[in-house]
Design a protein around this motif. Structure first.
Motif, PDB file in Angstrom:
ATOM      1  N   PRO A  92       0.824  -1.208   0.000  1.00  0.00           N
ATOM      2  CA  PRO A  92       0.000   0.000   0.000  1.00  0.00           C
ATOM      3  C   PRO A  92       0.863   1.266   0.000  1.00  0.00           C
TER       4      PRO A  92
ATOM      5  N   GLU B 164      -4.031   1.869  -2.243  1.00  0.00           N
ATOM      6  CA  GLU B 164      -4.067   1.606  -0.802  1.00  0.00           C
ATOM      7  C   GLU B 164      -4.839   0.321  -0.535  1.00  0.00           C
TER       8      GLU B 164
ATOM      9  N   SER C  38      -6.510   3.121   5.024  1.00  0.00           N
ATOM     10  CA  SER C  38      -5.118   3.029   4.609  1.00  0.00           C
ATOM     11  C   SER C  38      -4.241   2.938   5.847  1.00  0.00           C
TER      12      SER C  38
END
Length: 250
Positions: free
Chosen positions: A42, A108, A127
């Protein structure tokens, strides 16, 4: 919404309980080696690895691809990373936090939390940046946020820098700025969520049915029902953000 990494640095620097060490950011080769096993990491976690490499929350480590020997830090690629989840932190309450590998969006992965006692799992943030933000909010006694709109914002980013030089507040500065405006004393059903570049306050309701409308109030302590003497900016915080000419985020 992309996380504002400048504000995220500020949050990490001032939040009690978040500990990092200078000079331990991971080189690109190490991050890519981790990605050769996990797939793309991410965006905001990748930023954390490059900027800090490792850290802890109240003494409990945040996983990193190549833990330092002897420090007992869990590696990102340990045996807890199966089942569609990549676990990176466990707190003192035996709650594990991990990325939901099946729900990637805009670079993300959302963060989920799972109880190691009951096996129950629930969403936590949008996130890794949102994970640090919500963790900070909870540590500061703000739960996930003072109202649903701000909670939604904090699940993604620790505030937003506005085009006029103002800022939507993150949890690391929220209490101090609301105290400075004496909001609880003069307008207890309201909350200061930001400040514009001219020193005016951006307010939303803390209580009541309408907790999504945004108002701008000239400098000075708010009084009672803020909406009666403030400029309405819109019925939805996120619609207002979308209409701004390129807010600075991330």
């Amino acid at each position: 919404m992309r996380a504002d990494t400048e504000l995220l640095r500020d949050l990490i620097a001032v939040t009690p309980g978040i500990v990092t060490w200078p000079g331990r950011g991971r080189p690109e080769a190490v991050i890519r080696a981790a990605e050769s096993v996990t797939g793309p990491l991410p965006r905001s976690y990748r930023w954390w690895l490059a900027a800090y490499g490792e850290g802890s929350l109240r003494g409990r480590p945040i996983a990193t691809p190549d833990p330092v020997p002897g420090l007992g830090e869990p590696g990102l690629l340990d045996d807890r990373s199966g089942g569609g989840r990549l676990w990176f932190h466990e707190d003192d309450d035996h709650e594990c936090f991990g990325f939901a590998l099946d729900r990637a969006a805009d670079g993300e992965w959302p963060v989920v939390v799972r109880s190691r006692v009951t096996g129950e799992e629930w969403p936590f943030a949008d996130s890794f940046a949102g994970f640090l933000t919500v963790w900070t909010a909870r540590a500061a006694g703000l739960r996930e946020g003072p109202n649903p709109a701000v909670a939604r914002l904090w699940r993604a980013t620790p505030g937003v820098r506005l085009p006029d030089g103002g800022t939507l507040l993150g949890p690391h500065v929220f209490g101090a700025r609301n105290d400075a405006w004496e909001v609880r004393t003069h307008a207890p059903h309201w909350v200061l969520v930001g400040e514009d570049g001219g020193g005016a306050g951006l307010f939303m309701r803390r209580h009541g049915r309408d907790r999504s409308s945004l108002y701008r109030l000239a400098p000075g302590a708010p009084r009672g029902e803020v909406a009666d003497h403030a400029e309405p900016l819109g019925a939805d915080l996120f619609d207002w953000l979308d209409r701004l000419p390129g807010p600075a985020s991330g």
